[in-house]
Design a protein around this motif. Structure first.
Motif, PDB file in Angstrom:
ATOM      1  N   ALA A 344       0.786  -1.216  -0.058  1.00 27.85           N
ATOM      2  CA  ALA A 344       0.121   0.078  -0.052  1.00 27.85           C
ATOM      3  C   ALA A 344       0.912   1.080  -0.229  1.00 27.85           C
ATOM      4  O   ALA A 344       0.546   2.256  -0.876  1.00 27.85           O
ATOM      5  CB  ALA A 344      -0.893  -0.052   1.252  1.00 27.85           C
ATOM      6  N   GLY A 345       1.882   1.317   0.838  1.00 26.66           N
ATOM      7  CA  GLY A 345       2.616   2.375   0.823  1.00 26.66           C
ATOM      8  C   GLY A 345       3.274   2.542  -0.511  1.00 26.66           C
ATOM      9  O   GLY A 345       3.399   3.937  -0.983  1.00 26.66           O
ATOM     10  N   LEU A 346       3.865   1.609  -1.110  1.00 26.05           N
ATOM     11  CA  LEU A 346       4.444   1.906  -2.576  1.00 26.05           C
ATOM     12  C   LEU A 346       3.643   2.538  -3.400  1.00 26.05           C
ATOM     13  O   LEU A 346       3.837   3.108  -4.476  1.00 26.05           O
ATOM     14  CB  LEU A 346       5.222   0.366  -2.984  1.00 26.05           C
ATOM     15  CG  LEU A 346       6.233   0.311  -2.187  1.00 26.05           C
ATOM     16  CD1 LEU A 346       6.980  -1.388  -2.438  1.00 26.05           C
ATOM     17  CD2 LEU A 346       7.525   1.058  -2.479  1.00 26.05           C
ATOM     18  N   ALA A 347       2.209   1.776  -3.385  1.00 21.03           N
ATOM     19  CA  ALA A 347       1.192   2.127  -4.477  1.00 21.03           C
ATOM     20  C   ALA A 347       0.995   3.585  -4.195  1.00 21.03           C
ATOM     21  O   ALA A 347       0.823   4.618  -5.190  1.00 21.03           O
ATOM     22  CB  ALA A 347      -0.186   1.457  -4.277  1.00 21.03           C
ATOM     23  N   PHE A 348       0.790   4.193  -2.910  1.00 21.44           N
ATOM     24  CA  PHE A 348       0.565   5.587  -2.400  1.00 21.44           C
ATOM     25  C   PHE A 348       1.635   6.591  -3.051  1.00 21.44           C
ATOM     26  O   PHE A 348       1.326   7.404  -3.591  1.00 21.44           O
ATOM     27  CB  PHE A 348       0.369   5.792  -1.022  1.00 21.44           C
ATOM     28  CG  PHE A 348      -0.893   5.248  -0.477  1.00 21.44           C
ATOM     29  CD1 PHE A 348      -1.998   4.961  -1.448  1.00 21.44           C
ATOM     30  CD2 PHE A 348      -1.194   4.995   0.777  1.00 21.44           C
ATOM     31  CE1 PHE A 348      -3.135   4.406  -0.913  1.00 21.44           C
ATOM     32  CE2 PHE A 348      -2.409   4.570   1.328  1.00 21.44           C
ATOM     33  CZ  PHE A 348      -3.431   4.117   0.598  1.00 21.44           C
ATOM     34  N   GLN A 349       3.011   6.041  -3.185  1.00 22.60           N
ATOM     35  CA  GLN A 349       3.869   6.892  -3.430  1.00 22.60           C
ATOM     36  C   GLN A 349       4.167   7.172  -4.994  1.00 22.60           C
ATOM     37  O   GLN A 349       4.273   7.933  -5.599  1.00 22.60           O
ATOM     38  CB  GLN A 349       5.416   6.239  -3.098  1.00 22.60           C
ATOM     39  CG  GLN A 349       6.449   6.731  -3.542  1.00 22.60           C
ATOM     40  CD  GLN A 349       6.964   8.162  -2.817  1.00 22.60           C
ATOM     41  OE1 GLN A 349       7.395   8.070  -1.821  1.00 22.60           O
ATOM     42  NE2 GLN A 349       6.465   9.064  -3.230  1.00 22.60           N
ATOM     43  N   ALA A 350       3.741   5.932  -5.559  1.00 27.60           N
ATOM     44  CA  ALA A 350       3.545   5.736  -7.090  1.00 27.60           C
ATOM     45  C   ALA A 350       2.590   6.684  -7.460  1.00 27.60           C
ATOM     46  O   ALA A 350       2.703   7.609  -8.721  1.00 27.60           O
ATOM     47  CB  ALA A 350       3.363   4.505  -7.833  1.00 27.60           C
TER      48      ALA A 350
END
Length: 487
Positions: A344-350
């Motif tokens: 989830a964190g990586l998706a939000f960053q992207a």
């Protein structure tokens, strides 16, 4: 004798509490310094360029001389700690880092600054991989998630405060003070580390000099080629040589890792899908995030017209979010597993980087920038804390030093590649000639960064799910997605 059982149950916690706290403080502050120097330079780049001169390639090397030496020597630094004592080498790394910081502050020209930054990277490479190993050894397993969450928050604080500290010191004193800041901290940490950290080593550890030379030469060649591709041409002899020889040496390092009896990085570790997933995700996360910060910190000053301090403050919704969210993310990952939190964190960053690229113009308002900054910050925070715990849970205790060195190395490789790749895209599509030219170069670079982090989010799905309880009467049938993993 049996009457002391209750005390025995509590005794280890009591005895471990003080060493664990000291380990968390000392490794956290050392990690803060090393991570800070990744980003503290970014808001000072315009002032350094004005004071010492230099082209875009020189500014890239001011950043990458640190990240590259940091990256290529991290695994060797971990091996040195395993062989000669982790506390001893941690202290030596601190000393080198502190001395090189003073040399950077005293640099009379851009070449001297780049050289001092490279030595700083050497010190950080010895010091940094040992922080997680020393901390993991000092903290009881039951409290490790929370401790590593705090450790992740400290790393996030360095990311948060890097642009702001760099901007404030540059504007109100001078850019040299971004390096002088490390000196008193280092001088305090060195004696405390000797007094408060327990010594440990890995019996029979061997140094892998051939492996170090292969990966150092390979990564240097690739990054050199990427940094100089636009100025010298992609088909020029130096660029092609760097790419071909660099790739060949990295290939040799991989072959060496499979076939050597005692490689610095045993390739067998990558057979664990959790280890493979978290390391590839970390490399891509830092590629997208670090390369974007390199450009956006200059955009806020050169295009938006903010002072260094104002630019650092305006990046806080992105870089500052880990201070708030990372400790809770660490606790959350203990409860539901690291995979959903990291993904989830990586998706939000992207999504945040893509949103930024979609709205960026030469006259974009800060109000328009704020939502993607906040979304990127939440994403960074959700990634940082669980990533460390996921990493250390994928390997046996004997491999934790190598695992820590590998992950930190790949993060730094990602950062160096991010600056090189995104700056290369920036140079091909724009430049420093005007605000519009800078914007034209930054937009496609941000899309590349967003794509890299989106791929990292997909790779995070390779991570194992939360482990099932080890003692249950009957395993619940309603948990088919839970995959047993080491904890």
């Amino acid at each position: 004798m049996k009457t002391q059982d209750p005390q025995d149950l509590q005794g280890p916690d009591t005895k471990l509490r003080a060493p664990a706290v000291w380990a968390l403080i000392l490794t956290g502050v050392a990690s803060f310094m090393a991570a800070l120097d990744n980003l503290v330079v970014t808001t000072a780049l315009p002032a350094i360029r004005e004071d010492l001169g230099g082209k875009l390639e020189d500014l890239e090397w001011t950043v990458n001389a640190y990240t590259l030496t940091f990256a290529v020597l991290l695994m060797f630094g971990a091996a040195l700690g395993d062989r000669f004592g982790r506390r001893r080498l941690f202290t030596l790394g601190l000393a080198i880092f502190t001395g090189a910081s003073a040399a950077a502050a005293l640099s009379p020209g851009i070449d001297a600054l780049i050289a001092a930054r490279a030595v700083q990277g050497v010190g950080a490479a010895i010091m940094m991989p040992l922080t997680l190993t020393l901390l993991t050894a000092a903290v009881p397993a039951a409290r490790r998630g929370m401790a590593l969450g705090i450790y992740g928050a400290v790393t996030g604080l360095a990311v948060a405060s890097g642009p702001l500290i760099g901007g404030s010191l540059t504007e109100h004193i001078s850019w040299q003070w971004i390096f002088w800041l490390n000196v008193p901290i280092g001088l305090v940490l060195i004696p405390l580390a000797r007094l408060r950290l327990a010594e440990s080593a890995a019996p029979g550890a061997r140094l892998d000099v051939p492996g170090t030379l292969l990966i150092s030469g390979g990564l240097f060649g690739i990054v050199y080629a990427l940094v100089n591709a636009n100025s010298e041409g992609w088909t020029s002899a130096p660029v092609l040589t760097g790419l071909i020889v660099g790739a060949a040496l990295v290939g040799g390092f991989i072959h060496h890792g499979f076939n050597n009896a005692n490689p610095m990085l045993p390739m067998r570790l990558f057979r664990n899908r959790g280890f493979l997933g978290i390391n590839l995700a970390s490399l891509l996360m830092f590629l997208g995030m670090f390369g974007s910060i390199f450009l956006l910190s200059q955009f806020l000053q050169g295009v938006a017209g903010y002072s260094p301090t104002q630019a650092g403050l305006r990046m806080l919704p992105w870089t500052g979010m880990p201070m708030i969210v990372a400790p809770f993310a660490g606790i959350l990952s203990d409860r539901i597993g690291g995979r959903p939190v990291v993904a989830a964190g990586l998706a939000f960053q992207a999504l945040g980087l893509g949103w930024f690229a979609a709205i960026l113009t030469a006259d974009v308002s800060y109000a328009a920038q704020l939502p993607p900054l906040i979304l990127s910050g939440i994403g960074m925070a959700l990634y940082f804390a669980p990533a460390a715990n996921v990493l250390m849970s994928t390997v046996a205790p004997a491999d934790q030093g190598k695992a820590s060195g590998t992950n930190n190395a790949l993060r730094e490789v990602g950062g160096a590649l991010g600056v090189a790749v995104l700056a290369s895209v920036f140079s091909a599509q724009g430049g420093y000639e005007s605000p519009q030219a800078f914007t034209d170069g930054t937009i496609p670079a941000l899309w590349i960064g967003a794509g890299a982090v989106a791929l990292a989010a997909a790779l995070a799905l390779l991570l194992p799910g939360k482990a099932k309880p080890s003692r249950t009467v009957a395993a619940p049938a309603a948990l088919p997605d839970k995959v047993p993993a080491a904890s």
